[in-house]
Write a protein that holds these residues in place. Structure first.
Motif, PDB file in Angstrom:
ATOM      1  N   ILE A   1      36.525 -16.189 -29.159  1.00  0.00           N
ATOM      2  CA  ILE A   1      37.222 -16.476 -30.400  1.00  0.00           C
ATOM      3  C   ILE A   1      36.604 -17.738 -30.993  1.00  0.00           C
TER       4      ILE A   1
ATOM      5  N   ARG B   1      34.819  -8.144 -30.152  1.00  0.00           N
ATOM      6  CA  ARG B   1      36.047  -8.250 -30.951  1.00  0.00           C
ATOM      7  C   ARG B   1      35.827  -7.751 -32.376  1.00  0.00           C
TER       8      ARG B   1
ATOM      9  N   ASN C   1      42.738 -13.322 -34.359  1.00  0.00           N
ATOM     10  CA  ASN C   1      41.833 -12.211 -34.657  1.00  0.00           C
ATOM     11  C   ASN C   1      41.419 -12.159 -36.118  1.00  0.00           C
TER      12      ASN C   1
ATOM     13  N   GLU D   1      46.076  -8.056 -28.552  1.00  0.00           N
ATOM     14  CA  GLU D   1      46.041  -9.507 -28.444  1.00  0.00           C
ATOM     15  C   GLU D   1      46.495  -9.981 -27.067  1.00  0.00           C
TER      16      GLU D   1
ATOM     17  N   ARG E   1      43.594  -4.139 -32.287  1.00  0.00           N
ATOM     18  CA  ARG E   1      43.332  -5.293 -31.447  1.00  0.00           C
ATOM     19  C   ARG E   1      44.505  -5.507 -30.505  1.00  0.00           C
TER      20      ARG E   1
ATOM     21  N   GLU F   1      43.144  -9.233 -25.196  1.00  0.00           N
ATOM     22  CA  GLU F   1      41.963  -9.560 -25.997  1.00  0.00           C
ATOM     23  C   GLU F   1      40.910  -8.463 -25.917  1.00  0.00           C
TER      24      GLU F   1
END
Length: 624
Positions: A53, A604, A121, A578, A576, A581
């Motif tokens: 991220i 991602r 995200n 979360e 996604r 991940e």
């Protein structure tokens, strides 16, 4: 004018994915009962799925993987003469003193705060080259061959100031679905003129139209931009847009679009990689920006679109191109003031144009505000323009209060063309996407009826109590009456917790909820192929299924017409997770809204905007 608002009582069915691996799942509609969810297997070669991220305060410039021939070598500054170097230094100092330092003294609204808008995200990612042999849970239907492409905003450079979710550079994520249950993935920047120049310079040069053009500092940014353009430090003549919103496949070209520029032609190379061909002006036939949501008529193949101007009249124009890309219409549409028009609707005989209450008032910047604002004194209305009108003189305007729709799913005619019916998501407060509001956002899937004889309108809320946004119908029936619409459940806003299949006649809604801490985006409906003759033994309109919830064969369907097999096909969306991940492409069977496959992404995939499916036949006739 007259308007009536009605509410239709509706029935809701909630479907959650069948499981191979179980996670606790919070169902917002029944918090006491846990459900189960299928997700990509994270135990198989977990290092393959490692992601990072990137926060806006730490990410580096993201170099495009496939530079065009016009792009300068990486990180090489353009050659400047001594006068240009002196002017550039002076302008940079002015920018720091009058803009950057001033903006640091005031807290940013949450709608343009990069720490919020680029968190989780929503944070940008790097380009990912083609990776084949992706892990697949379930089985991809044999008839689903082609490439799913989805656009989104992905800033290449860290913002120097305020940043709105719509301000990022365009990035397309592509998943190729092939025979033998095979899938490949890549993502690439759309190499706009703006992105290339900023990459070469290593800094932001073009002001962000929503995030940065506020108040007096916004005026200074505009002045600095024009000064740099006049001195040759930046070249806006080749386009200023980001191409980050819409995608349409037309006349052998995949076109990436945003409101602020012409489309960009992106080629799907080898069926799985992406390459920016360049800015597309329809072979010199258009020289103004086009909106992000053009419509392709399924009967004629013609493309219909709009173009709005915020500075000079006519503020709006309607364009029509035949299936070979030749311009058939360029019609001025008279508006009293520039209006933000993101989408419109199409019927068999009419173009339906919203003239809503979200308008551009550049004078507001002098008073310290945003040029994009809600005008409570304006009356919202729809213009019904006959497709054969070449001057705009035949347009009929009908007022429809409280009707700000950011997106329209479909429209059609009834009662021998005397009534126009529109499906749209009406949003309140209307400017909540652009400006801070203390009121909770409400987005209601609505049916708007325009009576062309009386000049009156009605608005019926099809589904109440749930936010339904960005959606699609069967594209083969665009402009004709449809029964079903597939919508993103925009909760918890602005995330999307699932997909809703809505019967617009009865109000019945079937929900597919992604699961605990799992969020997606716009559902993309891909219609199943029709057989030319009814050669199978099953009943008309029935799909040839194999046994089981996962293993299905939706290759072709037997239908007399598109109306008979409106919901025969598939729905797909990036999701996604979360919690763990991981990103995946979820594929549902539209008929019963059950998950049949999930493609695990190797990296991602941020939340994005709009997508489309380019099938194998369309891939084979792409233009250079």
């Amino acid at each position: 004018m007259h308007v009536t608002t009605q509410f239709l009582s509706n029935t809701t069915t909630t479907i959650t994915p069948k499981n191979k691996t179980n996670l606790p799942f919070h169902n917002p509609h029944n918090s006491s009962s846990p459900s189960k969810v299928t997700y990509c297997n994270i135990l198989i070669n977990p290092s393959k799925y490692t992601t990072k991220i990137i926060s806006p305060s730490t990410f580096d410039p993201i170099p495009p993987q496939r530079p065009s021939q016009t792009m300068l070598p990486p990180h090489c500054q353009p050659t400047l003469n001594p006068l240009q170097r002196l002017a550039a230094s002076a302008l940079n100092k002015i920018e720091k003193s009058l803009v950057l330092d001033q903006e640091k003294k005031h807290p940013l609204p949450k709608t343009v705060d990069p720490e919020i808008q680029l968190s989780g995200n929503y944070a940008p990612v790097q380009e990912h080259p083609v990776q084949i042999g992706l892990e697949i849970m379930g089985e991809i239907p044999s008839g689903l061959k082609g490439v799913y492409v989805r656009n989104g905003a992905n800033p290449m450079l860290p913002p120097s100031g305020a940043h709105h979710l719509f301000d990022g550079d365009g990035m397309i994520h592509a998943v190729k679905l092939g025979p033998g249950n095979q899938a490949a993935y890549c993502c690439r920047f759309t190499q706009t003129n703006r992105l290339v120049q900023e990459y070469v310079a290593g800094r932001n040069l073009f002001p962000k139209p929503i995030g940065e053009l506020h108040g007096r500092t916004g005026l200074v940014r505009l002045g600095l931009f024009y000064a740099r353009g006049g001195l040759g430090l930046v070249d806006p003549a080749r386009g200023v847009g980001v191409a980050n919103a819409g995608l349409v496949y037309f006349n052998g070209r995949l076109l990436a679009m945003s409101e602020d520029d012409l489309p960009y032609h992106v080629k799907i190379n080898g069926g799985d990689d992406l390459e920016t061909v360049g800015r597309f002006d329809f072979d010199g036939q258009v020289n103004r920006p086009l909106i992000a949501h053009p419509k392709v008529d399924p009967d004629t193949g013609d493309l219909h679109t709009l173009s709005y101007d915020v500075l000079s009249k006519p503020y709006l124009k309607y364009f029509r191109f035949d299936k070979r890309g030749q311009k058939l219409r360029e019609v001025p549409v008279s508006l009293p003031q520039p209006t933000m028009i993101h989408d419109f609707a199409l019927t068999q005989n009419f173009v339906v144009i919203p003239d809503n209450q979200v308008v551009f008032k550049l004078s507001e910047m002098v008073r310290g505000g945003s040029p994009l604002m809600f005008d409570p004194n304006k009356r919202a209305r729809f213009g019904v323009l006959p497709k054969d009108d070449t001057t705009g003189s035949k347009i009929q305007w009908i007022e429809v209060p409280n009707s700000f729709c950011f997106h329209f799913m479909n429209a059609w005619e009834e009662n021998e063309g005397k009534h126009v019916v529109i499906l749209g998501s009406c949003m309140s407060p209307p400017d909540s996407i652009f400006n801070d509001s203390n009121d909770p956002i409400q987005i209601e899937l609505s049916e708007i009826r325009l009576d062309l004889e009386t000049g009156k309108s009605t608005r019926r809320v099809i589904v109440s109590g749930v936010n339904l946004e960005i959606g699609q119908v069967n594209k083969r029936l665009l402009g004709k009456k449809t029964r079903y619409v597939y919508m993103a459940i925009a909760e918890p806003w602005p995330k999307c917790g699932g997909i809703a299949k809505v019967d617009v006649t009865t109000g019945e809604m079937t929900k597919f909820i992604y699961g605990y801490e799992r969020y997606g985006g716009e559902p993309c409906f891909v219609p199943a192929k029709k057989t030319s003759t009814s050669s199978n033994n099953h009943e008309l309109g029935e799909v040839n299924y194999n046994l089981g919830d996962v293993n299905v064969d939706l290759g072709e369907v037997d239908c007399v017409s598109d109306d008979d097999c409106e919901d025969e096909g598939w729905i797909m969306s990036f999701v996604r997770d979360e919690n763990v991940e991981r990103s995946e492409l979820v594929i549902l069977r539209a008929k019963d809204m059950k998950q049949i496959a999930s493609v695990c992404m190797p990296s991602r995939v941020p939340y994005g905007f709009h997508g489309t499916f380019v099938d194998q036949n369309e891939l084979s006739v792409q233009r250079n």
